[in-house]
Write an enzyme that holds these catalytic residues in place. Structure first.
Site, PDB file in Angstrom:
ATOM      1  N   PRO A   2       0.810  -1.210   0.000  1.00  0.00           N
ATOM      2  CG  PRO A   2      -0.722  -1.507   1.721  1.00  0.00           C
ATOM      3  CD  PRO A   2       0.572  -2.025   1.195  1.00  0.00           C
ATOM      4  CD  GLU A   3       4.678   2.826  -3.023  1.00  0.00           C
ATOM      5  OE1 GLU A   3       4.748   3.928  -3.588  1.00  0.00           O
ATOM      6  OE2 GLU A   3       5.463   1.901  -3.257  1.00  0.00           O
ATOM      7  CG  HIS A  90      -3.011 -13.126   9.541  1.00  0.00           C
ATOM      8  ND1 HIS A  90      -2.046 -13.081  10.530  1.00  0.00           N
ATOM      9  CD2 HIS A  90      -2.700 -14.203   8.785  1.00  0.00           C
ATOM     10  CE1 HIS A  90      -1.198 -14.081  10.355  1.00  0.00           C
ATOM     11  NE2 HIS A  90      -1.571 -14.774   9.310  1.00  0.00           N
ATOM     12  NE  ARG A 108       3.994  -9.416   4.893  1.00  0.00           N
ATOM     13  CZ  ARG A 108       4.261  -9.461   3.608  1.00  0.00           C
ATOM     14  NH1 ARG A 108       5.446  -9.096   3.182  1.00  0.00           N
ATOM     15  NH2 ARG A 108       3.361  -9.862   2.761  1.00  0.00           N
ATOM     16  NE  ARG A 151      18.667  17.200   3.078  1.00  0.00           N
ATOM     17  CZ  ARG A 151      17.563  16.828   3.723  1.00  0.00           C
ATOM     18  NH1 ARG A 151      16.530  17.652   3.808  1.00  0.00           N
ATOM     19  NH2 ARG A 151      17.488  15.646   4.295  1.00  0.00           N
TER      20      ARG A 151
END
Length: 269
Positions: A2-3, A90, A108, A151
């Site tokens: 999931p993004e 789960h 997880r 940076r």
DNA sequence: CTAGTGCCCTGCCGGC
DNA sequence: TGCCGGCAGGGCACTA
């Protein structure tokens, strides 16, 4: 995994069953996922009515008429199951309305649930320092130039930093850098202005395409409508080591901080 | 302040 | 057939 697009898709799926619905049951089935469930989660949410759903970065938001917002994060294997045929080991949080039963499923357990007062949501620690939404007006080449000025860290690491841009993860960063023709190891502060413009365009287009496709995935993500087997794998470089890049070069993989980066040395400079 | 590393957790997959 | 190690990775703790 999931993004931003997967969370966006998840929220859209949840909206269809939760918006305006009363919560008749909110029940954790274990003490914690990544973090402990809030002790008062059940008490504050049961009996409340959902007034809206939203997303910030990779976080999903469920607001109620009692002034609370439940914040959920799917980690890397989290998903919501809608009307599952059975509850398994789960399924860590059960949410019921008069019409549906939902389960937050996360083998997880990198995901988590928090509860905040809606009025104070900007003070939620993870939101306080978040960068602009990549699909909003805040992400421009000018913004990035300022944020990345001086940076020396690799551009890939900077794009994964949620304080620079909110919601990008490993997959879409690899894809966007490939589309923009920028090497993942390029020093962030040295990407040219035209390069940053290409990068912003690439980030937006890859995210929009994924949202349109309904949220892209790896192997263990399902749409929240309960339909399994939803896979998108039309990546240009991600997970394609040794395969051809659209430019004709060969996709390579490198490991940085234990994390895979897929890129094409031929067209990403 | 910045940059970089390691950890959490489980399931899956390839190698032997 | 079964065991073992590697890998997936977001966010945070930690070090230098």
């Amino acid at each position: 995994m999931p993004e931003l697009p997967e969370v966006e898709t998840t929220v859209a799926g949840l909206r269809a069953v939760l918006e305006d619905a009363p919560l008749t049951l909110v029940e954790p089935r274990r003490a914690d996922m990544r973090f402990p469930f809030p002790a008062d989660l059940r008490q504050r949410l049961t009996g409340a009515t959902v007034t809206g759903l939203g997303r910030r970065a990779k976080y999903g938001l469920i607001e109620t008429d009692r002034g609370d917002t439940m914040i959920f994060h799917l980690g890397m294997s989290g998903r919501w199951r809608i009307d599952p045929s059975e509850i398994g080991k789960h399924d860590h949080l059960i949410v019921e309305t008069p019409r549906h039963r939902l389960a937050l499923h996360d083998p997880r357990r990198f995901g988590f649930v928090h509860l905040v007062e809606s009025a104070a949501i900007d003070a939620y620690p993870a939101f306080a320092a978040l960068g602009p939404e990549p699909l909003g007006d805040g992400l421009t080449a000018e913004y990035l130039a300022q944020a990345l000025k001086g940076r020396v860290a690799p551009i890939k690491a900077m794009l994964l930093d949620q304080r620079i841009v909110a919601g990008l993860g490993n997959i879409y960063v690899c894809e966007a850098l490939n589309i923009a023709g920028i090497s993942p190891t390029r020093e962030a502060g040295k990407v040219s202005k035209p390069g940053l413009r290409k990068l912003v365009d690439a980030i937006r287009s890859v995210l929009r395409a994924a949202i349109l496709a309904g949220g892209s995935t790896l192997r263990d993500y399902a749409r929240p409508d309960g339909e399994l087997g939803y896979f998108a794998k039309d990546w240009r470089v991600y997970g394609r080591e040794g395969e051809p890049c659209p430019c004709g070069g060969t996709v390579r993989r490198r490991i940085d901080s234990g994390r895979s980066t897929f890129y094409c040395p031929s067209c990403q400079k």
